[in-house]
Design a protein around this motif. Structure first.
Motif, PDB file in Angstrom:
ATOM      1  N   PRO A   1      53.873  -1.662   9.563  1.00 26.12           N
ATOM      2  CA  PRO A   1      54.612  -1.835  10.834  1.00 26.12           C
ATOM      3  C   PRO A   1      54.253  -3.144  11.511  1.00 26.12           C
ATOM      4  O   PRO A   1      53.072  -3.493  11.622  1.00 26.12           O
ATOM      5  CB  PRO A   1      54.171  -0.632  11.668  1.00 26.12           C
ATOM      6  CG  PRO A   1      52.873  -0.190  11.070  1.00 26.12           C
ATOM      7  CD  PRO A   1      52.952  -0.517   9.609  1.00 26.12           C
ATOM      8  N   ILE A   2      55.272  -3.856  11.953  1.00 28.63           N
ATOM      9  CA  ILE A   2      55.092  -5.133  12.645  1.00 28.63           C
ATOM     10  C   ILE A   2      55.722  -5.004  14.033  1.00 28.63           C
ATOM     11  O   ILE A   2      56.925  -4.742  14.152  1.00 28.63           O
ATOM     12  CB  ILE A   2      55.725  -6.297  11.868  1.00 28.63           C
ATOM     13  CG1 ILE A   2      55.089  -6.404  10.474  1.00 28.63           C
ATOM     14  CG2 ILE A   2      55.553  -7.608  12.629  1.00 28.63           C
ATOM     15  CD1 ILE A   2      55.731  -7.451   9.581  1.00 28.63           C
TER      16      ILE A   2
ATOM     17  N   PRO B   1      56.067  -5.129   3.223  1.00 22.52           N
ATOM     18  CA  PRO B   1      57.260  -4.323   3.516  1.00 22.52           C
ATOM     19  C   PRO B   1      56.951  -2.963   4.130  1.00 22.52           C
ATOM     20  O   PRO B   1      57.787  -2.400   4.844  1.00 22.52           O
ATOM     21  CB  PRO B   1      57.922  -4.181   2.136  1.00 22.52           C
ATOM     22  CG  PRO B   1      56.803  -4.359   1.156  1.00 22.52           C
ATOM     23  CD  PRO B   1      55.859  -5.333   1.781  1.00 22.52           C
ATOM     24  N   ASN B   2      55.779  -2.400   3.877  1.00 15.99           N
ATOM     25  CA  ASN B   2      55.453  -1.055   4.347  1.00 15.99           C
ATOM     26  C   ASN B   2      54.508  -1.047   5.547  1.00 15.99           C
ATOM     27  O   ASN B   2      54.014   0.009   5.926  1.00 15.99           O
ATOM     28  CB  ASN B   2      54.825  -0.242   3.209  1.00 15.99           C
ATOM     29  CG  ASN B   2      55.766  -0.108   2.021  1.00 15.99           C
ATOM     30  OD1 ASN B   2      56.971   0.038   2.207  1.00 15.99           O
ATOM     31  ND2 ASN B   2      55.209  -0.163   0.821  1.00 15.99           N
TER      32      ASN B   2
ATOM     33  N   ARG C   1      58.139 -12.899  11.871  1.00 11.82           N
ATOM     34  CA  ARG C   1      58.263 -11.501  11.493  1.00 11.82           C
ATOM     35  C   ARG C   1      58.936 -11.352  10.117  1.00 11.82           C
ATOM     36  O   ARG C   1      58.516 -10.547   9.287  1.00 11.82           O
ATOM     37  CB  ARG C   1      59.086 -10.751  12.544  1.00 11.82           C
ATOM     38  CG  ARG C   1      59.073  -9.228  12.347  1.00 11.82           C
ATOM     39  CD  ARG C   1      60.405  -8.664  12.857  1.00 11.82           C
ATOM     40  NE  ARG C   1      60.457  -8.778  14.285  1.00 11.82           N
ATOM     41  CZ  ARG C   1      60.466  -7.732  15.133  1.00 11.82           C
ATOM     42  NH1 ARG C   1      60.480  -6.519  14.665  1.00 11.82           N
ATOM     43  NH2 ARG C   1      60.514  -7.919  16.438  1.00 11.82           N
ATOM     44  N   ARG C   2      59.982 -12.148   9.860  1.00  9.75           N
ATOM     45  CA  ARG C   2      60.667 -12.075   8.570  1.00  9.75           C
ATOM     46  C   ARG C   2      59.731 -12.485   7.430  1.00  9.75           C
ATOM     47  O   ARG C   2      59.746 -11.881   6.353  1.00  9.75           O
ATOM     48  CB  ARG C   2      61.901 -12.977   8.582  1.00  9.75           C
ATOM     49  CG  ARG C   2      63.056 -12.420   9.408  1.00  9.75           C
ATOM     50  CD  ARG C   2      64.341 -13.181   9.102  1.00  9.75           C
ATOM     51  NE  ARG C   2      64.214 -14.596   9.447  1.00  9.75           N
ATOM     52  CZ  ARG C   2      64.540 -15.115  10.624  1.00  9.75           C
ATOM     53  NH1 ARG C   2      64.989 -14.322  11.602  1.00  9.75           N
ATOM     54  NH2 ARG C   2      64.413 -16.410  10.857  1.00  9.75           N
TER      55      ARG C   2
ATOM     56  N   GLN D   1      57.369  -9.503   6.880  1.00  8.10           N
ATOM     57  CA  GLN D   1      58.036  -8.345   6.283  1.00  8.10           C
ATOM     58  C   GLN D   1      58.299  -8.548   4.798  1.00  8.10           C
ATOM     59  O   GLN D   1      58.334  -7.590   4.026  1.00  8.10           O
ATOM     60  CB  GLN D   1      59.349  -8.064   7.017  1.00  8.10           C
ATOM     61  CG  GLN D   1      59.160  -7.428   8.388  1.00  8.10           C
ATOM     62  CD  GLN D   1      60.472  -7.211   9.099  1.00  8.10           C
ATOM     63  OE1 GLN D   1      61.490  -7.802   8.765  1.00  8.10           O
ATOM     64  NE2 GLN D   1      60.447  -6.352  10.115  1.00  8.10           N
ATOM     65  N   ARG D   2      58.451  -9.795   4.395  1.00  5.76           N
ATOM     66  CA  ARG D   2      58.677 -10.079   2.978  1.00  5.76           C
ATOM     67  C   ARG D   2      57.439  -9.754   2.150  1.00  5.76           C
ATOM     68  O   ARG D   2      57.552  -9.273   1.015  1.00  5.76           O
ATOM     69  CB  ARG D   2      59.051 -11.548   2.825  1.00  5.76           C
ATOM     70  CG  ARG D   2      59.580 -11.920   1.438  1.00  5.76           C
ATOM     71  CD  ARG D   2      59.829 -13.421   1.380  1.00  5.76           C
ATOM     72  NE  ARG D   2      60.644 -13.871   2.502  1.00  5.76           N
ATOM     73  CZ  ARG D   2      60.796 -15.146   2.846  1.00  5.76           C
ATOM     74  NH1 ARG D   2      60.137 -16.088   2.173  1.00  5.76           N
ATOM     75  NH2 ARG D   2      61.554 -15.478   3.859  1.00  5.76           N
TER      76      ARG D   2
END
Length: 274
Positions: free
Chosen positions: A204-205, A201-202, A193-194, A197-198
């Motif tokens: 949804p996970i 960023p926008n 997940r990290r 997200q990197r």
């Protein structure tokens, strides 16, 4: 002159015998060619029969046998659906004073209802057979239809525990589906997940844990759970997110062909420098 006539007469029987031998050899060769042609034709027919897909009734019979072996109640549920549809048709026919016609109309719908019940229970039986095996969540995700992009291979695998994380990209965003005990697979999910997200960023996970415990989703409900999620992306954005994730995945070291990621083990000799 007499000598030449005698020699020709003496040579004619041998010539006839040689001609007969040649003709006999030709007949034998033609017979062998016919036999080979028949054998080849029979082999082609046998190959076609072997490659021929089973018929609809045979497939239904196989599905019914598999479902009945898992849940013997399927017979009663199918019978109940069939009789229920017939009862509805009979009631409507009695109200309209034409029960024979409505009963005949209800017959095919009763068969259809029984087949639908069998298919639903067969899907549960199929998921029950693969439940607990590595890759079961991926098999459940393969039932998703249009609107979702699901890679065939998991995005993260623990070689030691065989826990895995699968990914599905759709209009609700990116969904990570974990396979294994929640506490044990959580570090694997959080790491993935990290990383996402990197780069997204926008977007949804979300995370779904498969299993039979609390806050876990069973395999036969996984597809329904994904479809019920709130839609937040457009179709164009889904394609863009998938391309971004594909580019991110291409930077990782690929798994060699023929290697099962669930059975991958580190080379201890190489680690020791031997």
């Amino acid at each position: 002159m007499a000598k030449s006539t005698d020699s020709a007469a003496s040579s004619s029987p041998s010539t006839r015998e040689s001609l007969k031998a040649v003709k006999a050899a030709q007949r034998e060769r033609r017979q062998q060619e016919k036999l080979r042609a028949k054998e080849n034709k029979a082999g082609v027919k046998a190959g076609k029969k072997a490659n021929k897909k089973p018929g609809v009734f045979k497939q239904l019979r196989e599905v019914f046998s598999m479902t009945r072996a898992h849940d013997p109640k399927v017979v009663w549920w199918m019978l109940l659906a069939f009789v229920g549809v017939l009862a509805i048709g009979l009631v409507v026919g009695l109200l309209l004073n034409n029960w024979i016609t409505w009963l005949l109309i209800a017959l095919p719908f009763g068969v259809l209802a029984a087949v639908v019940i069998m298919n639903r229970m067969a899907e549960r039986a199929a998921f029950a057979r693969i439940d607990g095996r590595p890759g079961a969540a991926g098999a459940a995700l393969s039932t998703l239809r249009r609107g979702w992009i699901v890679p065939e291979q998991p995005v993260a695998v623990s070689p030691k525990t065989q826990d895995a994380v699968f990914r599905a990209v759709g209009r609700p965003g990116v969904v990570l589906i974990s396979e294994g005990p929640t506490n044990r697979v959580r570090p694997l999910v959080e790491k993935e997940r990290r990383n996402m997200q990197r780069f997204l960023p926008n977007v949804p996970i979300q995370v779904i844990a498969t299993g039979h415990g609390k806050d876990q989703v069973e395999l036969h409900d996984l597809s329904k759970t994904l479809k019920r999620m709130k839609k937040r992306l457009t179709k164009q954005e889904v394609q863009a997110v998938d391309k971004r994730l594909s580019a991110l995945g291409s930077t990782k070291m690929p798994v060699p062909k023929g290697v099962d990621p669930y059975r991958a083990r580190p080379d201890r000799k190489a680690m020791r420098g031997r």
